[in-house]
Design a protein around this motif. Sequence first.
Motif, PDB file in Angstrom:
ATOM      1  N   LYS A   1      34.744  47.298  42.095  1.00 24.93           N
ATOM      2  CA  LYS A   1      34.698  45.829  42.120  1.00 24.93           C
ATOM      3  C   LYS A   1      33.559  45.320  41.251  1.00 24.93           C
ATOM      4  O   LYS A   1      33.731  44.422  40.434  1.00 24.93           O
ATOM      5  N   ARG A   2      32.388  45.913  41.434  1.00 26.12           N
ATOM      6  CA  ARG A   2      31.216  45.485  40.661  1.00 26.12           C
ATOM      7  C   ARG A   2      31.417  45.758  39.170  1.00 26.12           C
ATOM      8  O   ARG A   2      31.122  44.923  38.318  1.00 26.12           O
TER       9      ARG A   2
ATOM     10  N   SER B   1      34.196  46.015  37.550  1.00 20.59           N
ATOM     11  CA  SER B   1      35.224  45.173  36.931  1.00 20.59           C
ATOM     12  C   SER B   1      34.688  43.768  36.674  1.00 20.59           C
ATOM     13  O   SER B   1      35.043  43.143  35.670  1.00 20.59           O
ATOM     14  N   LYS B   2      33.840  43.275  37.576  1.00 21.52           N
ATOM     15  CA  LYS B   2      33.220  41.955  37.333  1.00 21.52           C
ATOM     16  C   LYS B   2      32.409  41.995  36.041  1.00 21.52           C
ATOM     17  O   LYS B   2      32.494  41.115  35.201  1.00 21.52           O
ATOM     18  N   GLU B   3      31.647  43.060  35.912  1.00 21.37           N
ATOM     19  CA  GLU B   3      30.778  43.213  34.752  1.00 21.37           C
ATOM     20  C   GLU B   3      31.588  43.255  33.448  1.00 21.37           C
ATOM     21  O   GLU B   3      31.185  42.744  32.428  1.00 21.37           O
TER      22      GLU B   3
ATOM     23  N   GLY C   1      34.746  42.068  33.136  1.00 14.67           N
ATOM     24  CA  GLY C   1      35.753  41.006  33.052  1.00 14.67           C
ATOM     25  C   GLY C   1      37.170  41.535  33.218  1.00 14.67           C
ATOM     26  O   GLY C   1      38.132  40.935  32.739  1.00 14.67           O
TER      27      GLY C   1
ATOM     28  N   ILE D   1      40.361  42.937  35.894  1.00 13.89           N
ATOM     29  CA  ILE D   1      40.716  42.768  37.296  1.00 13.89           C
ATOM     30  C   ILE D   1      40.571  44.123  37.989  1.00 13.89           C
ATOM     31  O   ILE D   1      40.663  45.172  37.349  1.00 13.89           O
ATOM     32  N   TYR D   2      40.316  44.064  39.283  1.00 12.67           N
ATOM     33  CA  TYR D   2      40.181  45.283  40.069  1.00 12.67           C
ATOM     34  C   TYR D   2      41.413  45.415  40.966  1.00 12.67           C
ATOM     35  O   TYR D   2      41.737  44.492  41.715  1.00 12.67           O
TER      36      TYR D   2
ATOM     37  N   ASN E   1      40.798  33.951  42.103  1.00 17.35           N
ATOM     38  CA  ASN E   1      39.440  34.014  41.525  1.00 17.35           C
ATOM     39  C   ASN E   1      39.029  35.462  41.244  1.00 17.35           C
ATOM     40  O   ASN E   1      37.912  35.868  41.562  1.00 17.35           O
ATOM     41  N   GLY E   2      39.944  36.252  40.718  1.00 13.49           N
ATOM     42  CA  GLY E   2      39.642  37.639  40.376  1.00 13.49           C
ATOM     43  C   GLY E   2      39.650  38.582  41.575  1.00 13.49           C
ATOM     44  O   GLY E   2      39.524  39.786  41.417  1.00 13.49           O
ATOM     45  N   GLU E   3      39.820  38.035  42.790  1.00 17.86           N
ATOM     46  CA  GLU E   3      39.824  38.875  43.996  1.00 17.86           C
ATOM     47  C   GLU E   3      41.259  39.228  44.360  1.00 17.86           C
ATOM     48  O   GLU E   3      42.127  38.353  44.411  1.00 17.86           O
TER      49      GLU E   3
ATOM     50  N   CYS F   1      42.423  46.399  33.480  1.00 15.25           N
ATOM     51  CA  CYS F   1      42.094  46.571  34.898  1.00 15.25           C
ATOM     52  C   CYS F   1      41.399  47.897  35.180  1.00 15.25           C
ATOM     53  O   CYS F   1      41.507  48.859  34.425  1.00 15.25           O
TER      54      CYS F   1
END
Length: 221
Positions: free
Chosen positions: A20-21, A23-25, A27, A29-30, A72-74, A123
Amino acid sequence: MIINIAIDGPAGAGKSTIAKRASKELGFIYVDTGALYRTVGLNVLRQGKDTKNPDDVIPTLEGVDISLRFVNGEQRVFLGEEDVSEAIRQNEVSMAASNVSAIPAVREFLFSLQRDIAEKNNCIMDGRDIGTVVLPDAKIKIFLTASARARADRRYKELVEKGQDVDYDSILADIEQRDYQDSHREIAPLKQADDAVLVDTTELDLEGSIEYMLRVIKERL
Ligand code: DC
């Protein structure tokens, strides 16, 4: 060009938190594919059927609508129109998911759903067979693991922090049983792909694991 990163490994290795972390970094999706097996397991449990018996499980797949949606990406997972993202985290659903995941018809049923998402999105996808079966051509493959004891320690602390009354030995026994089931089933067992990078977090804390993983990914992107 679409980039896919596959992360496989046993239960409790920290795949979802770390992915998760990361993928945020990046950009990306997870995608947590365990949620799909959990949803199949939840649906079987709700119907009062035996999650180990293919004759019980296979009919539940007929007409069932399981989907992943990204808010929101979640990731949220839906059974029909019901958001079951929380319901699938109950303890009994973990073993139910492991049980149904050994049935070939269940794996086939969920295969194209996973492939479709990966074809359309950059992803990080995590699971047990992503690098070996679902995305054999993923640009980066990581096998994330830690000793069973290290994983049980983390899980124990997490549950104690949540105020739950838990027994360490039964957590360790559950982890060992799921490891055994997931890596000994005939179809798509949990195993490291030949071209996957091994990341062992036994001696690392969460921040250290995330840093290590990001380094491995960035070196290869
Ligand atoms: O990742 P998780 O613990 O939420 O997964 C629950 C179960 O689903 C796990 O014990 C094995 C199964 N699973 C699988 O067989 N293949 C995947 N790609 C993901 C999960």
